[in-house]
Write an enzyme that holds these catalytic residues in place. Structure first.
Site, PDB file in Angstrom:
ATOM      1  N   GLU A 264       0.838  -1.207   0.000  1.00 21.48           N
ATOM      2  CA  GLU A 264       0.000   0.000   0.000  1.00 21.48           C
ATOM      3  C   GLU A 264       0.871   1.254   0.000  1.00 21.48           C
ATOM      4  OE1 GLU A 264      -3.281   2.168   2.968  1.00 21.48           O
ATOM      5  OE2 GLU A 264      -2.054   0.501   3.687  1.00 21.48           O
ATOM      6  N   LYS A 323      -9.678   2.567  -3.190  1.00 20.92           N
ATOM      7  CA  LYS A 323     -10.145   1.965  -1.943  1.00 20.92           C
ATOM      8  C   LYS A 323     -11.591   2.353  -1.635  1.00 20.92           C
ATOM      9  CE  LYS A 323      -8.776   1.496   2.911  1.00 20.92           C
ATOM     10  NZ  LYS A 323      -7.946   2.078   3.986  1.00 20.92           N
ATOM     11  N   CYS A 378      -5.214  -1.905   2.720  1.00 19.59           N
ATOM     12  CA  CYS A 378      -5.163  -1.615   4.149  1.00 19.59           C
ATOM     13  C   CYS A 378      -6.064  -2.579   4.910  1.00 19.59           C
ATOM     14  CB  CYS A 378      -5.553  -0.155   4.393  1.00 19.59           C
ATOM     15  SG  CYS A 378      -5.337   0.419   6.086  1.00 19.59           S
TER      16      CYS A 378
END
Length: 505
Positions: A264, A323, A378
């Site tokens: 990430e 995301k 994440c």
């Protein structure tokens, strides 16, 4: 006398909190969870509603303090607020189950775990959700017990562990009072359930090699840069960070992987603001003749996104996933205008939520679409609904890119890893993790951690390196949990409702 009673209750709360926290530690003491609640259950005997609430609230505060202690590396005030908020779920649990532990009844073996599952489920939804340290996650190394997850989700394992805790208390109560029939029910009923679950688990594990039959093997390299958090966005560290990833990737390319994965936000800039760094990565990818999956911050239409970019080996424009589930009070502020004061309590980014469930395709020319995959960025791997949706849309394996450098050398990376294990088993797909500081690993559809990035001492966190492994993209039809989701939670709602009805009568 009163002081002795209070001290005894506090010690019992502390005992439960310690046992439960240890079951989520990096030591892998999953067995402790099966009896961790016994002390506080015994303390609950003959307590009033207020006392039950306080007992479990104290237990919750102690447990969460020992479980998410690593969050103080980011924010002290935020950690305290979160610990007290999460402890409220323990408190409500104690309040609701108090009548069943006060008198004891065989239905407690169903009611108590049902209530626990419902509260965990609500915790995973309320205020965008925080499904961290779900009771079932404590068993991520207990492979036979977690195979039922492909039917019930992680909730089924939570139910089972809590049922055993309740059954031991019920059996002790029945034995002390000479109730032989009640004792037999408390021992035999959970034993049969546990035996059934474990039998299903061993049967599933014996058939694990056939789970993905039909897909062609893919060779993937995961890169673990181990970039210190204080350097990640430092202007003077950008070239060092890029050179680190290039050097490790150069070694990984010798294994001739089909895909190389960076963690990430591996690129140390916002791409559109300083495109020169992306161009350096693109040129490196072209020279390596291998597609790369890169974590990066992107900017479009005035909005920032936490993104994953699949860059083809020929350097053509990348496919992108933004995301979907942002970290509240970390990547954005809910109700920003009303809660601006929170910016002084926790370090908050300013990201926007993505809008598409992106399914990437590797340009490998494979037959049947077995080269399709999706990315969880994440803590998105904590949310089973996201993984299910990606798999339903065609992903034949999952990737988690993350950065747990924030939390130091703690149990956090292993607690995070446990969630990835359950996402793999729920959907019966391989899950590949690339984490900045670890744990970067390959997880099989049975939940087995096949391999990970390690150093010579066997350490998996705060080391740099790479690992190349082979996975078999899933070629089977979606399983029960992938298709139908949280049906087990609905059953728990029904069972809890019956329990409340019986108590009222």
């Amino acid at each position: 006398m009163l002081r002795k009673v209070i001290l005894k209750d506090i010690l019992l709360c502390l005992s439960s909190a310690i046992l439960l926290a240890l079951s989520f530690s990096r030591s892998g003491l999953w067995l402790l969870a099966w009896f961790a609640f016994l002390p506080v259950f015994f303390a609950l005997n003959n307590k009033t509603n207020k006392q039950a609430f306080l007992l479990f609230f104290v237990t919750g505060v102690l447990f969460w303090s020992g479980t998410i202690y690593w969050l103080v590396n980011v924010t002290w005030p935020g950690t305290i607020v979160l610990v007290f908020y999460l402890a409220l779920y323990f408190a409500v649990f104690g309040l609701v189950i108090r009548p069943f532990t006060r008198r004891s009844t065989p239905y407690a073996l169903i009611f108590i775990p049902s209530v626990w599952v419902l509260l965990e489920y609500i915790r995973g939804l309320l205020f965008t959700g925080f499904p961290w340290a779900i009771l079932g996650y404590s068993q991520y190394l207990n492979l036979p017990a977690i195979q039922i997850t492909d039917i019930t989700g992680a909730w089924g394992v939570s139910f089972l562990v809590m049922m055993v805790n309740a059954a031991i208390v019920e059996a002790v109560w029945a034995f002390k009072n000479g109730l032989r029939r009640r004792f037999k029910i408390a021992v035999i009923s959970p034993a049969l359930v546990l035996l059934s679950v474990l039998s299903y688990g061993y049967i599933s594990l014996s058939g694990a090699p056939r789970v993905c039959a039909g897909g062609e093997p893919l060779r993937i390299s995961v890169i673990q840069g181990n970039i210190p958090q204080q350097l990640k966005w430092s202007r003077g560290s950008r070239d060092i960070i890029m050179d680190t990833y290039f050097a490790i990737s150069m070694q990984a390319l010798k294994d001739k992987p089909d895909l190389v994965i960076w963690p990430e936000a591996a690129l140390p800039v916002v791409l559109q603001e300083e495109p020169v760094y992306y161009e350096r990565a693109r040129e490196f990818i072209i020279s390596g003749k291998t597609p790369f999956l890169l974590g990066a911050a992107t900017l479009r239409g005035g909005n920032y996104y936490n993104s994953a970019l699949l860059v083809p080996a020929d350097g053509k424009p990348p496919a992108r996933y933004d995301k979907l589930h942002l970290v509240p009070f970390g990547e954005y502020i809910p109700l920003r205008k009303a809660l601006t004061f929170l910016e002084t309590i926790v370090p908050i980014g300013d990201f926007s939520r993505g809008s598409e469930y992106t399914v990437f395709s590797l340009p490998s020319g494979r037959i049947g679409g077995y080269d399709k995959f999706s990315v969880l960025i994440c803590f998105e791997d904590l949310f089973p609904g996201l993984s299910r949706e990606f798999v339903k849309k065609g992903a034949s394996f999952l990737v988690n890119i993350t950065n747990d450098a924030w939390f130091g050398r703690s149990s956090s990376p292993y607690q995070h890893l446990s969630a990835s294990v359950f996402r793999a088993v729920e959907n019966r797909v391989f899950l590949v993790r690339s984490a900045n500081t670890g744990v970067s690993a390959f997880i099989s559809p049975s939940g087995r951690i096949i391999s990970s990035v390690r150093d010579r001492n066997g350490d998996t966190i705060f080391i740099s390196g790479y690992n190349t492994g082979e996975i078999i993209p899933s070629a089977r039809k979606n399983g029960f949990y992938t298709r139908y989701g949280d049906i087990f939670v609905v059953i728990c709602i029904f069972l809890a409702g019956i329990g409340i009805f019986l108590e009222k009568r």
